[in-house]
Design an enzyme around this catalytic site. Structure first.
Site, PDB file in Angstrom:
ATOM      1  CG  ASP A 196      -9.404   0.107   5.303  1.00  0.00           C
ATOM      2  OD1 ASP A 196      -9.163  -0.163   4.116  1.00  0.00           O
ATOM      3  OD2 ASP A 196      -8.725  -0.295   6.270  1.00  0.00           O
ATOM      4  CD  GLN A 218      -3.315  -4.479   6.665  1.00  0.00           C
ATOM      5  OE1 GLN A 218      -3.208  -3.514   5.910  1.00  0.00           O
ATOM      6  NE2 GLN A 218      -4.054  -5.539   6.344  1.00  0.00           N
ATOM      7  CE  LYS A 245      -3.790  -2.447   2.208  1.00  0.00           C
ATOM      8  NZ  LYS A 245      -4.488  -2.834   3.430  1.00  0.00           N
TER       9      LYS A 245
END
Ligand code: NAP
Length: 306
Positions: free
Chosen positions: A141, A118, A74
């Site tokens: 997200d 994460q 990412k």
């Protein structure tokens, strides 16, 4: 027999010279990603020229090797496309209160437009509290209750990257979604449910299957679009699909040889779909699109905040 027209997403059908079969067209997640990332790069440069480069903060707690790879990819994708990114790595013993303080600081940081923590987190940290701590406009997200509510009610907002990428892949076939029957296998909050809502918003007729669905094939055989998001290989096999359907494989599993594979029995399903069908490969399908849509979300957040 000639090959069918490739879709805008860079798909191609395969002619098997040995026995003359023409299999489904491939939806190439890498090619589609390249296309979308080129636009991301241009929009990021425009923001940077105004002194507001889009910024993503990625937080990793603990030493899960798979998470470390995802996070690295990412951050690398950000750097390659002109987004500013910050990686914060913490030991697995990080107290939850310290993590929440870091999120509060990033919420207030004007150089950061998106925050991603994460998952999975160590067991002593409550993921719901962590997600809730991220400012709604920085929730790239799309996992917060507010983002889920925006999707549910059809309001604009940040959509979870994986199902958002799946929608782009379906759209890349050039086939109209309204009125189609879509079957989503899996109902997680991060993939299955938002996928079903995005398809519903696009006017598909949607069926959601899960572990208590007694006969998956009854549903998938009628589907014009199947999205498999289970985490179990060979969940979708050749006898379970309708020729000409679109199959999107979200799953990430390992086969007996330790190679990455999806939820779909790829070769057999590709053949069963025939030349009018479409299918995503694993690897090279949904995976790269997920990172691409994270970049898109970060850009969208930065443009909104600018
Ligand atoms: P998850 O939270 O474990 O959810 C799996 C879903 O599959 C659940 O809803 C479960 O039903 C359902 N299920 C399990 N066994 C089933 C069966 N035999 N028949 C029908 N449904 C069944 O997983 P997830 O986070 O949604 O992820 C799904 C897969 O996608 C995983 O392999 C994951 O690694 C992968 N993934 C890939 C990406 C990417 O970027 N490529 C991103 C995210 C996830 P119940 O609700 O009834 O338990």
């Amino acid at each position: 027999m000639g090959s069918p027209e490739p879709p805008p997403g860079g798909g191609s059908s395969q002619f098997d010279e040995k026995d003359g079969r023409v299999t489904a067209q491939l939806i190439d997640g890498l090619a589609l990603s390249r296309q979308i990332r080129a636009e991301v790069g241009a929009r990021a440069a425009a923001l940077a020229a105004r002194g507001r480069p889009p910024g993503l903060a990625v937080i990793l707690v603990g030493d899960d090797p798979a998470s470390a790879v995802y996070v690295r990819n990412k951050v690398k994708a950000c750097h390659e496309h002109g987004l500013h990114s910050v990686l914060e790595q913490y030991d697995a013993t990080l107290p939850q209160a310290t993590l929440l303080e870091r999120i509060a600081a990033l919420n207030a940081d004007p150089a950061i437009h998106g925050i991603l923590v994460q998952m999975p987190l160590p067991r002593h940290i409550d993921p719901q509290q962590v997600i809730a701590a991220i400012a709604a406009h920085k929730d790239v997200d799309g996992f917060s209750v507010l983002s889920a509510g925006e999707l549910m009610t059809g309001l604009p907002g940040l959509r979870p990257a994986t199902p958002y990428g799946c929608m782009k892949m379906i759209e890349s076939t050039g086939r109209a979604i309204p009125g189609r029957h879509a079957v989503v296998i899996g109902r997680s909050n991060t993939v299955g449910k938002p996928m079903a809502l995005l398809l519903l918003q696009a006017n598909a007729t949607v069926t959601v299957c899960h572990s208590a669905t007694p006969d998956l094939a009854v549903h998938t055989r009628q589907a014009d679009i199947v999205v498999a998001a289970v985490g179990r290989r060979n969940t979708l096999t050749a006898g379970m699909v309708k020729p000409g359907a679109i199959v999107i494989d979200v799953g990430m599993n390992r086969n007996d040889a330790g190679k990455l594979c999806g939820d779909v029995d790829f070769d057999a399903v590709r053949e069963a779909l025939g030349p009018a069908g479409f299918i995503t490969p694993v690897p090279g399908g949904v995976g790269p699109m997920t990172i691409t849509m994270l970049l898109v979300n970060t850009l969208q957040a930065a443009e909104t905040q600018a």
